[in-house]
Design an enzyme around this catalytic site. Structure first.
Site, short mmCIF file in Angstrom:
data_model
loop_
_atom_site.label_atom_id
_atom_site.label_comp_id
_atom_site.label_asym_id
_atom_site.label_seq_id
_atom_site.Cartn_x
_atom_site.Cartn_y
_atom_site.Cartn_z
CD GLU A 165 -4.76 3.54 -6.72
OE1 GLU A 165 -3.58 3.86 -6.52
OE2 GLU A 165 -5.10 2.81 -7.66
CG HIS A 199 -2.31 8.13 -5.36
ND1 HIS A 199 -1.89 8.54 -6.60
CD2 HIS A 199 -2.57 6.81 -5.47
CE1 HIS A 199 -1.91 7.52 -7.44
NE2 HIS A 199 -2.30 6.45 -6.77
CG HIS A 236 1.47 2.75 -5.78
ND1 HIS A 236 1.51 4.07 -5.37
CD2 HIS A 236 0.36 2.63 -6.54
CE1 HIS A 236 0.47 4.71 -5.85
NE2 HIS A 236 -0.25 3.85 -6.56
CG ASP A 278 -0.88 0.29 -9.84
OD1 ASP A 278 -2.12 0.30 -9.91
OD2 ASP A 278 -0.19 1.33 -9.83
#
EC number: 3.5.1.25
Length: 386
Positions: free
Chosen positions: A132, A199, A220, A277
């Site tokens: 990530e 992100h 997400h 997560d």
């Protein structure tokens, strides 16, 4: 023969829906689904009367659990996480390495490689690594350490990580607006890495460009990303409009139940991937914890950065996510379980996993009438029993 068995009397969640079937497992694979008792090979039996057998759960985005943070987890620490996940019905997972120093990330690659290549143990197998970052937006960094983010994409760093991992980096999250990401995506695909975008404050056009370049998912979706606007649908709109997968944290905090229903309405039941997560606090009481280099405080099960109050991962498990999705969408277990079995298996390319069918791996989760996990089977071997 410890990976061969006969499961009798169960309700089995098949791709076509639930049916009363027995399950024949030989050498870790499903070889038969007889409609009535037929243990003609006299295999060891499991009496599953009153239980439902589901395809095993796969979590492709998690930072830990049971008091262990992935970024600090040695070989045994990763197995401790896997044992906890097995108790939650998980039969495979990716360890999500939060953006960290290159030195610490390389150490994480080495620990993960040892577990992945170390063979079966009494827990959910580690199937690969999710990076990530570090090519993520400062504006939408969430819990990512600002000073460690990369502001120009480099295939060299990812190649170094992939070599150190033994080729086990399977998934990564990239922000489309970082210079070089569009060109990086096909290069990472060539290294065997599925790319997600997230992100990110990317606009719609940037996001579509990366999807066209080979990005397969939105990390997400709805969290740590620019949201929908009628004049610029952004990464959020691009995710819902196209055929990519969208990750969803179905804890009722990260997404309103109506948002989960919206994703299912827009994407269908085969392109939403339930993730946890989760952080090291999953399975533990409220208190003070870590997420990578960050200090995290958990209150009422809600994890937030101690410094800013920004939400930092979750304490969710996939077993709870299953029950949540059934409630949020007013649906049956056969639909809900797709989000954590077949869908993540297809996203990452885990052939033979994610469904109960002849020829598939015997990765199975047995639940009771309340959908609580009572047994988890990986490759025909029981790795958890309540």
């Amino acid at each position: 023969m410890n990976d061969s068995l006969y499961i009798k009397g169960a309700t089995v969640s098949l791709p076509s829906g639930s049916e009363k079937r027995d399950i024949v497992v030989e050498d870790g694979r499903i070889t038969g689904l007889p409609a009535r008792y037929a243990n003609i090979k006299e295999l060891p039996e499991i009496d599953a009367e009153g239980l439902t057998v589901l395809p095993g759960f796969i979590d492709v985005h998690t930072h830990g659990g049971a008091g262990i943070d992935v970024n600090a987890a040695d070989e045994e620490g990763l197995r401790t996480i896997g044992r906890f996940f097995a108790s939650q019905g998980v039969t495979g997972w990716l360890c999500s390495v939060l953006t960290d120093t290159p030195e610490q990330t390389l150490w994480c690659m080495e620990q993960a490689r040892k577990v992945i290549e170390g063979g079966p143990y009494d827990g959910a197998p580690l199937l690969g690594i999710h990076l990530e970052g570090p090519c993520l937006s400062s504006e939408y960094k969430g819990a990512m350490p600002e000073h460690l983010l990369m502001h120009e994409a480099s295939v060299d760093l990812f190649r170094t990580y992939q070599e150190a991992s033994g080729g086990h980096v399977r998934y990564t999250t990239l922000a489309p607006e970082i210079p070089g990401v569009e060109d990086l995506i096909p290069q990472l695909n060539a290294l065997g890495i599925t790319c997600a975008i997230g992100h990110s404050g990317a606009g719609y056009d940037e996001s579509i460009t990366c999807i066209d370049a080979g990005a397969a998912a939105i990390t997400h979706c709805g969290n740590a990303c620019r949201l929908f606007h009628q004049h610029n649908p952004a990464i959020f709109g691009a995710g819902l409009e196209t055929d990519v997968y969208v990750e969803a944290i179905c804890d009722g905090r990260h997404l309103h139940p109506g948002s989960v229903r919206l994703y299912l309405k827009a994407k269908g039941w085969d392109h939403v991937v339930a993730i946890t997560d989760s952080i090291m606090a999953a399975g533990l009481p409220d208190g003070e914890y870590k997420l990578g280099v960050n200090d995290v405080v958990v209150v009422d099960g809600d994890a937030k950065l101690a410094s800013t109050g920004v939400r930092a991962g979750s304490t969710l498990t996939l077993a709870q996510a299953l029950r949540n999705i059934m409630a949020f969408a007013d649906t049956d277990v056969d639909h809900a379980v797709r989000l954590m079995s077949d869908n993540p298996a297809r996203l990452i390319g885990f052939a033979g996993k994610g469904r109960i069918a002849c020829g598939s791996d015997a990765d199975l989760t047995l639940v009771d009438a309340s959908y609580e996990v009572v047994r988890t089977i990986v490759g025909g071997r029981t790795v958890y029993q309540a």
